[in-house]
Enzyme design. Structure first.
Site, PDB file in Angstrom:
ATOM      1  N   LYS A  53       0.851  -1.177  -0.065  1.00 43.51           N
ATOM      2  CA  LYS A  53      -0.166   0.018  -0.054  1.00 43.51           C
ATOM      3  C   LYS A  53       0.821   1.224  -0.108  1.00 43.51           C
ATOM      4  O   LYS A  53       0.600   2.391  -0.689  1.00 43.51           O
ATOM      5  CB  LYS A  53      -0.868   0.180   1.384  1.00 43.51           C
ATOM      6  CG  LYS A  53      -2.271  -0.935   1.126  1.00 43.51           C
ATOM      7  CD  LYS A  53      -2.834  -1.148   2.431  1.00 43.51           C
ATOM      8  CE  LYS A  53      -3.708  -2.210   2.130  1.00 43.51           C
ATOM      9  NZ  LYS A  53      -4.527  -2.865   3.414  1.00 43.51           N
ATOM     10  N   GLN A  97      -4.489  -1.342   9.583  1.00 42.25           N
ATOM     11  CA  GLN A  97      -4.438  -2.601   9.197  1.00 42.25           C
ATOM     12  C   GLN A  97      -5.139  -3.875  10.175  1.00 42.25           C
ATOM     13  O   GLN A  97      -4.792  -3.620  11.140  1.00 42.25           O
ATOM     14  CB  GLN A  97      -2.818  -3.172   8.713  1.00 42.25           C
ATOM     15  CG  GLN A  97      -3.131  -4.540   8.160  1.00 42.25           C
ATOM     16  CD  GLN A  97      -3.463  -4.588   6.718  1.00 42.25           C
ATOM     17  OE1 GLN A  97      -3.796  -3.390   5.961  1.00 42.25           O
ATOM     18  NE2 GLN A  97      -4.055  -5.557   6.349  1.00 42.25           N
ATOM     19  N   ASP A 120     -10.992   3.195   4.315  1.00 43.21           N
ATOM     20  CA  ASP A 120     -11.279   1.800   4.198  1.00 43.21           C
ATOM     21  C   ASP A 120     -12.932   1.690   4.296  1.00 43.21           C
ATOM     22  O   ASP A 120     -13.310   0.712   3.976  1.00 43.21           O
ATOM     23  CB  ASP A 120     -10.808   1.344   5.633  1.00 43.21           C
ATOM     24  CG  ASP A 120      -9.909   0.190   5.557  1.00 43.21           C
ATOM     25  OD1 ASP A 120      -9.643  -0.401   4.376  1.00 43.21           O
ATOM     26  OD2 ASP A 120      -8.880   0.132   6.444  1.00 43.21           O
TER      27      ASP A 120
HETATM   28  N1  GUN Z   1      -7.324  -6.449   6.319  1.00 39.28           N
HETATM   29  C1  GUN Z   1      -7.447  -7.133   5.238  1.00 39.28           C
HETATM   30  N2  GUN Z   1      -8.069  -6.443   4.205  1.00 39.28           N
HETATM   31  C2  GUN Z   1      -7.964  -5.389   4.974  1.00 39.28           C
HETATM   32  C3  GUN Z   1      -8.758  -4.114   4.493  1.00 39.28           C
HETATM   33  O1  GUN Z   1      -9.061  -3.938   3.389  1.00 39.28           O
HETATM   34  N3  GUN Z   1      -8.393  -2.844   5.282  1.00 39.28           N
HETATM   35  C4  GUN Z   1      -7.677  -3.189   6.383  1.00 39.28           C
HETATM   36  N4  GUN Z   1      -7.559  -2.074   7.047  1.00 39.28           N
HETATM   37  N5  GUN Z   1      -7.051  -4.142   7.052  1.00 39.28           N
HETATM   38  C5  GUN Z   1      -7.401  -5.337   6.076  1.00 39.28           C
END
Ligand code: GUN
Length: 298
Positions: A53, A97, A120
């Site tokens: 990311k 995350q 998100d």
């Molecule tokens: N863990 C797995 N997928 C995601 C996501 O799309 N966002 C976040 N913050 N954590 C994740």
């Protein structure tokens, strides 16, 4: 001929559009979109996701910061960091995350993020906007990415089509179902307590699998010509590649389902790249809004 949906190419299109719009925002408003990614603990898969990311954010021309916290970090300290980021004008998108360590109440943390920076789309304000259609929501990235892939195959109006979503998570299942419903599909959300899942899936013109069970969806679950979107990313042992080796598979048994489907997304190379692309798109949109500018649509 079955269409193998190229998520990498679609994601690259989104990223190009993000780059162009980022350059425009810099020129017209002197503003650089900023994203903060917070990771707590050392889960190896999460570390890989977070690193990619950050890399993609830099490629887009964003200001990108990563906060790596020890897995012993208290909830109070994490909330304090979220508060700091909420009040930092150089940050337009905040992503914590998941999963978080067990001693931290995930809901508390996610609801502490400013909904206007919740790229998100996990805050109840954004979830509520999405389900009601009131206001403009940040849509969870995997759901939004899946929807873009479906639109490439089926257009934007799913009137008369049956959609089955396997999985009822807040991250994928529920938001993807909301998006499909808003596009006029007749939507069923299936889950582990659903009776006769294969028969239900065979009614689906659009089938989205988001359960995290390797290759669960078999060829005879698929309606001929259906659009199959595989959200699963599962690592399974692959002794044929050598001792201790593994490989990634989705929730769909790809080879058998590809014979029946009209279009199918592979793993890897399907939904995965779209998730990161839509995170960049959401962050860009947030930056545009903060500058009082009309954001591009994706
Ligand atoms: N863990 C797995 N997928 C995601 C996501 O799309 N966002 C976040 N913050 N954590 C994740």
């Amino acid at each position: 001929m079955t269409v193998i949906i190229d998520g990498k190419a679609e994601a690259a299109n989104v990223i190009e559009a993000v780059k162009t719009a980022t350059a425009q925002l810099k020129t017209t408003k002197g503003l650089m979109p900023g994203i903060a990614v917070v990771i707590v603990g050392e889960d190896p898969a999460s570390q890989v996701y977070v690193a990619s990311k950050g890399k993609k954010a830099q490629e887009c021309g964003f200001h990108s910061v990563q906060h790596t916290l020890a897995d012993t970090t208290s909830q109070e300290d994490l909330l304090s960091l979220v508060d700091t980021l909420n009040n930092d004008p150089s940050i337009h998108g905040i992503l914590v995350q998941l999963p978080l360590p067990g001693h931290i109440e995930e809901g508390e943390v996610l609801q502490a993020i400013d909904p206007d920076k919740d790229v998100d789309g996990f805050h109840v304000i954004n979830a509520g906007k999405l389900t009601t259609g009131i206001g403009t929501a940040f849509v969870p990235c995997t759901a939004a990415g899946s929807m873009l892939l479906i639109e490439r195959i089926r257009g934007k109006d799913f009137s008369g089509l049956n959609a089955v979503v396997i999985g009822r998570s807040n991250i994928v299942g529920k938001p993807v179902a909301s998006l499909l419903l808003a596009a006029n599909a007749t939507v069923t959300i299936a889950h582990s307590r659903t009776a006769d899942l294969p028969a239900l899936c065979r009614t689906a013109d659009i089938l989205v699998a988001a359960v995290g069970r390797p290759e669960m969806v078999k060829g005879d679950w698929v309606k001929p010509g259906a659009t199959v979107i595989d959200v699963g990313i599962n690592r399974i042992p692959a002794p044929e590649r050598g001792e201790g080796k593994s490989r990634l598979v989705g929730d769909v048994a790809f080879a058998q389902c590809a014979e029946i489907a009209g279009a199918i997304s592979p793993v890897p190379g399907g939904v995965g790249p779209m998730t990161i692309a839509l995170l960049m798109a959401n962050t860009l949109v947030s930056a545009y809004r903060s500058a009082g500018q009309v954001p591009p649509t994706f």
